[in-house]
Design a protein around this motif. Sequence first.
Motif, PDB file in Angstrom:
ATOM      1  N   ALA A 155       0.833  -1.207   0.000  1.00 35.11           N
ATOM      2  CA  ALA A 155       0.000   0.000   0.000  1.00 35.11           C
ATOM      3  C   ALA A 155       0.866   1.256   0.000  1.00 35.11           C
ATOM      4  N   LYS A 156       1.952   1.226   0.767  1.00 33.23           N
ATOM      5  CA  LYS A 156       2.830   2.411   0.843  1.00 33.23           C
ATOM      6  C   LYS A 156       3.579   2.617  -0.470  1.00 33.23           C
ATOM      7  N   VAL A 157       3.953   1.520  -1.116  1.00 30.24           N
ATOM      8  CA  VAL A 157       4.620   1.648  -2.430  1.00 30.24           C
ATOM      9  C   VAL A 157       3.643   2.276  -3.421  1.00 30.24           C
ATOM     10  N   MET A 158       2.385   1.896  -3.330  1.00 33.52           N
ATOM     11  CA  MET A 158       1.373   2.470  -4.227  1.00 33.52           C
ATOM     12  C   MET A 158       1.191   3.966  -3.947  1.00 33.52           C
ATOM     13  N   VAL A 159       1.291   4.352  -2.686  1.00 33.96           N
ATOM     14  CA  VAL A 159       1.192   5.781  -2.349  1.00 33.96           C
ATOM     15  C   VAL A 159       2.376   6.531  -2.959  1.00 33.96           C
ATOM     16  N   VAL A 160       3.544   5.948  -2.868  1.00 30.31           N
ATOM     17  CA  VAL A 160       4.739   6.574  -3.453  1.00 30.31           C
ATOM     18  C   VAL A 160       4.550   6.720  -4.972  1.00 30.31           C
ATOM     19  N   ASN A 161       4.049   5.662  -5.596  1.00 26.22           N
ATOM     20  CA  ASN A 161       3.793   5.710  -7.046  1.00 26.22           C
ATOM     21  C   ASN A 161       2.731   6.748  -7.395  1.00 26.22           C
ATOM     22  N   ALA A 162       1.726   6.853  -6.547  1.00 25.53           N
ATOM     23  CA  ALA A 162       0.668   7.840  -6.779  1.00 25.53           C
ATOM     24  C   ALA A 162       1.225   9.257  -6.694  1.00 25.53           C
ATOM     25  N   SER A 163       2.197   9.462  -5.816  1.00 22.61           N
ATOM     26  CA  SER A 163       2.819  10.790  -5.706  1.00 22.61           C
ATOM     27  C   SER A 163       3.573  11.114  -6.991  1.00 22.61           C
ATOM     28  N   PHE A 164       4.125  10.088  -7.612  1.00 26.22           N
ATOM     29  CA  PHE A 164       4.813  10.248  -8.890  1.00 26.22           C
ATOM     30  C   PHE A 164       3.820  10.686  -9.969  1.00 26.22           C
ATOM     31  N   LEU A 165       2.646  10.051 -10.009  1.00 25.95           N
ATOM     32  CA  LEU A 165       1.605  10.414 -10.966  1.00 25.95           C
ATOM     33  C   LEU A 165       1.163  11.860 -10.752  1.00 25.95           C
ATOM     34  N   ALA A 166       0.966  12.224  -9.478  1.00 33.86           N
ATOM     35  CA  ALA A 166       0.528  13.584  -9.165  1.00 33.86           C
ATOM     36  C   ALA A 166       1.568  14.606  -9.612  1.00 33.86           C
ATOM     37  N   LEU A 167       2.827  14.274  -9.415  1.00 32.29           N
ATOM     38  CA  LEU A 167       3.899  15.170  -9.860  1.00 32.29           C
ATOM     39  C   LEU A 167       3.859  15.345 -11.374  1.00 32.29           C
ATOM     40  N   GLN A 168       3.646  14.239 -12.075  1.00 33.32           N
ATOM     41  CA  GLN A 168       3.582  14.321 -13.540  1.00 33.32           C
ATOM     42  C   GLN A 168       2.422  15.198 -13.975  1.00 33.32           C
ATOM     43  N   LEU A 169       1.275  15.067 -13.323  1.00 32.06           N
ATOM     44  CA  LEU A 169       0.118  15.887 -13.680  1.00 32.06           C
ATOM     45  C   LEU A 169       0.415  17.365 -13.423  1.00 32.06           C
ATOM     46  N   TRP A 170       1.108  17.649 -12.326  1.00 35.02           N
ATOM     47  CA  TRP A 170       1.476  19.025 -12.001  1.00 35.02           C
ATOM     48  C   TRP A 170       2.337  19.624 -13.108  1.00 35.02           C
ATOM     49  N   PHE A 171       3.339  18.857 -13.546  1.00 34.01           N
ATOM     50  CA  PHE A 171       4.228  19.370 -14.586  1.00 34.01           C
ATOM     51  C   PHE A 171       3.536  19.459 -15.934  1.00 34.01           C
ATOM     52  N   MET A 172       2.568  18.593 -16.172  1.00 33.05           N
ATOM     53  CA  MET A 172       1.797  18.689 -17.414  1.00 33.05           C
ATOM     54  C   MET A 172       1.051  20.024 -17.455  1.00 33.05           C
ATOM     55  N   MET A 173       0.436  20.407 -16.321  1.00 31.74           N
ATOM     56  CA  MET A 173      -0.281  21.685 -16.245  1.00 31.74           C
ATOM     57  C   MET A 173       0.702  22.857 -16.398  1.00 31.74           C
ATOM     58  N   LEU A 174       1.889  22.694 -15.832  1.00 32.02           N
ATOM     59  CA  LEU A 174       2.892  23.760 -15.973  1.00 32.02           C
ATOM     60  C   LEU A 174       3.247  23.941 -17.440  1.00 32.02           C
ATOM     61  N   GLY A 175       3.402  22.804 -18.150  1.00 32.22           N
ATOM     62  CA  GLY A 175       3.690  22.873 -19.582  1.00 32.22           C
ATOM     63  C   GLY A 175       2.583  23.573 -20.347  1.00 32.22           C
ATOM     64  N   ILE A 176       1.328  23.272 -19.986  1.00 29.99           N
ATOM     65  CA  ILE A 176       0.176  23.920 -20.647  1.00 29.99           C
ATOM     66  C   ILE A 176       0.220  25.428 -20.404  1.00 29.99           C
ATOM     67  N   ALA A 177       0.479  25.822 -19.150  1.00 32.11           N
ATOM     68  CA  ALA A 177       0.513  27.253 -18.817  1.00 32.11           C
ATOM     69  C   ALA A 177       1.641  27.964 -19.560  1.00 32.11           C
ATOM     70  N   VAL A 178       2.812  27.358 -19.570  1.00 29.98           N
ATOM     71  CA  VAL A 178       3.965  27.979 -20.242  1.00 29.98           C
ATOM     72  C   VAL A 178       3.690  28.126 -21.743  1.00 29.98           C
ATOM     73  N   SER A 179       3.013  27.143 -22.324  1.00 31.42           N
ATOM     74  CA  SER A 179       2.730  27.179 -23.768  1.00 31.42           C
ATOM     75  C   SER A 179       1.909  28.405 -24.145  1.00 31.42           C
ATOM     76  N   GLN A 180       1.086  28.882 -23.210  1.00 30.86           N
ATOM     77  CA  GLN A 180       0.236  30.031 -23.501  1.00 30.86           C
ATOM     78  C   GLN A 180       0.854  31.354 -23.049  1.00 30.86           C
ATOM     79  N   LEU A 181       1.777  31.265 -22.093  1.00 31.84           N
ATOM     80  CA  LEU A 181       2.384  32.496 -21.580  1.00 31.84           C
ATOM     81  C   LEU A 181       3.553  32.963 -22.442  1.00 31.84           C
ATOM     82  N   VAL A 182       4.287  32.003 -23.001  1.00 28.63           N
ATOM     83  CA  VAL A 182       5.453  32.367 -23.820  1.00 28.63           C
ATOM     84  C   VAL A 182       4.979  32.662 -25.236  1.00 28.63           C
ATOM     85  N   HIS A 183       5.395  33.791 -25.758  1.00 32.14           N
ATOM     86  CA  HIS A 183       4.899  34.236 -27.062  1.00 32.14           C
ATOM     87  C   HIS A 183       5.232  33.233 -28.177  1.00 32.14           C
ATOM     88  N   ARG A 184       6.493  32.812 -28.212  1.00 33.28           N
ATOM     89  CA  ARG A 184       6.899  31.882 -29.261  1.00 33.28           C
ATOM     90  C   ARG A 184       7.871  30.867 -28.658  1.00 33.28           C
TER      91      ARG A 184
END
Lengths: 266, 298
Positions: A155-184
């Motif tokens: 169960a704890k290993v799954m929690v660690v893995n879930a934190s990895f997924l959450a981190l990936q989702l966070w960075f995906m949103m960061l990529g989306i935001a940067v794509s719209q904030l940077v002109h080119r």
Amino acid sequence: MNIYLYELRRLRLQTVIWIGVLGLASLMFISLYPAFSSDMTVTQQLMQNMPPFAREMLGLSLSAFTTFLGFYSFTMIDIMLIGAAQAMGLGLGVMVREQQAKTTDFLLTKPITRTHVFVAKCAAMLTAILITHVAYCVIVYVWVAVFKVGEFDNAKVMVVNASFLALQLWFMMLGIAVSQLVHRVRSVVAYTLGAVFGLFAVGLIGALIGEEKFRYVSPFKYIDYLAYVSEGTIDAQYWLVGGLMALAMLVGGYMLYTHRDKKAVA
Amino acid sequence: MTNIIDIKHLTKMYGHSPGIKDVNLEIHEGEIFGFIGPNGAGKSTTIRTLLGLIQPTSGKAKIFGKDITTHGPEIREEIGYLPSEVFYYDDMRVVDLLNYSASFYRKPKQAMQRRIRELAALLDLDLQKKIDDLSYGNKKKVGIVQGLLHSPKLIILDEPTGGLDPLMQQTFFDLLREENKRGATVLFSSHILSEVQKLCDRVAIIKDGTIIKTERMDNLRRHSYVRCKLRVDESVGEHTFDLPGVSNLIVGRDDMSFLYQGDVNALMKALAGVKLRDALLEEPELEEIFMQYYQKDA
């Protein structure tokens, strides 16, 4: 569905490559665990030779190597760096595809709303990340069986893995935001590596100087693996703030994408 | 007469600079409408606003009776658009790109695929080639096919003939006439006035973001200007034709030419009083008329 399927087809090869990289990285670490755990004297010496600030920065303690969970949590540093790079590359690359290929007119003059385009692209990115995550989890369990790491709290290993997924989702949103904030965006790789290593460094510096506020900024530090392994505790406030930041980045990216004028390509 | 496009006081400001200012236009169903002006006049800004790529600052526009800001996708279902610069996903084959384009429209798939094959054959376009391997002219052909494959009711062309050889340009114009006969309305934006002259029923002239003239093509010529080319005796001075309405007077050793706008009887009276060796009165090229509007407005 056509945009979603088109984007998914384009992400096929890079998703396989990232799964391969994560699989190899986890192989490299998990294959070392039996050697570390079999002779704790050597491991102890290694730890003692390491400067205290380095141990602090990396969240290392001897207990990290006495259990598989502790060892696995330690190896997540590198796994998370790889996963964050993949996710941010996805978020940024998929959203700026039309800008880079100069195909914005081709796509947005079709009988679809920009919301439809945005949602389809996000769905494709999310699918790629989920496929990566499931494949990674399966691969880890394969290595665990191959290298006979012994008993561990699943169960704890799954929690660690879930934190990895959450981190990936966070960075995906960061990529989306940067794509719209940077002109080119001329180089997806440059922005991705800059952001990933930059935020990782922020977390390291925060750990080094003992400043807890840095943990809010660096998603690599949302979970204190040392505390989780030894006490089973998770600091929820960092996840809450991180979640709100991710939501703000997603909503902000959406608003900019759907309302911004699309200039003619020169 | 039904208006396919109805633009009222459309304005787009970029900071303090107007891209287009108070544009009013009505384009009737079934006509081929020319939109002419030099680079930077506001043609593309107007078109991109109609297509929803740009948000207007003020004013309204309707296509098929529907507001462009609230019914964009419905409107674009029946629009075929060919931009001045064509870019596609380089790693796709032509046929894959066209099928991808067709997948956005709610029209019978088989009919669109048949249309793709017909248009590709007509334009001599290899459907199996990769986009990346195509010349610019062939990419333009892809653009023509993707703009027409769903048999749109409104065809919007923004400087469409760049990159096409003269034979292909002719084929393209014939194709547009066919589409027009079928009932499609065409909005044709160009700075190549000879094309507009050949194809269009009506034309609007835009300068610095403002429409300065909207006129039927034949009226534009008939009521606008007469080009006069005269061979004269040396004794005829340049002030002989100092009439109101004379412009662009060029005096040579024994010839002179000028544009005349006004009462043709007054011109005939002036000509009658002069010893001429030869005289030619003709309709000017659209380019000359266009430049007159520009200079007049300046």
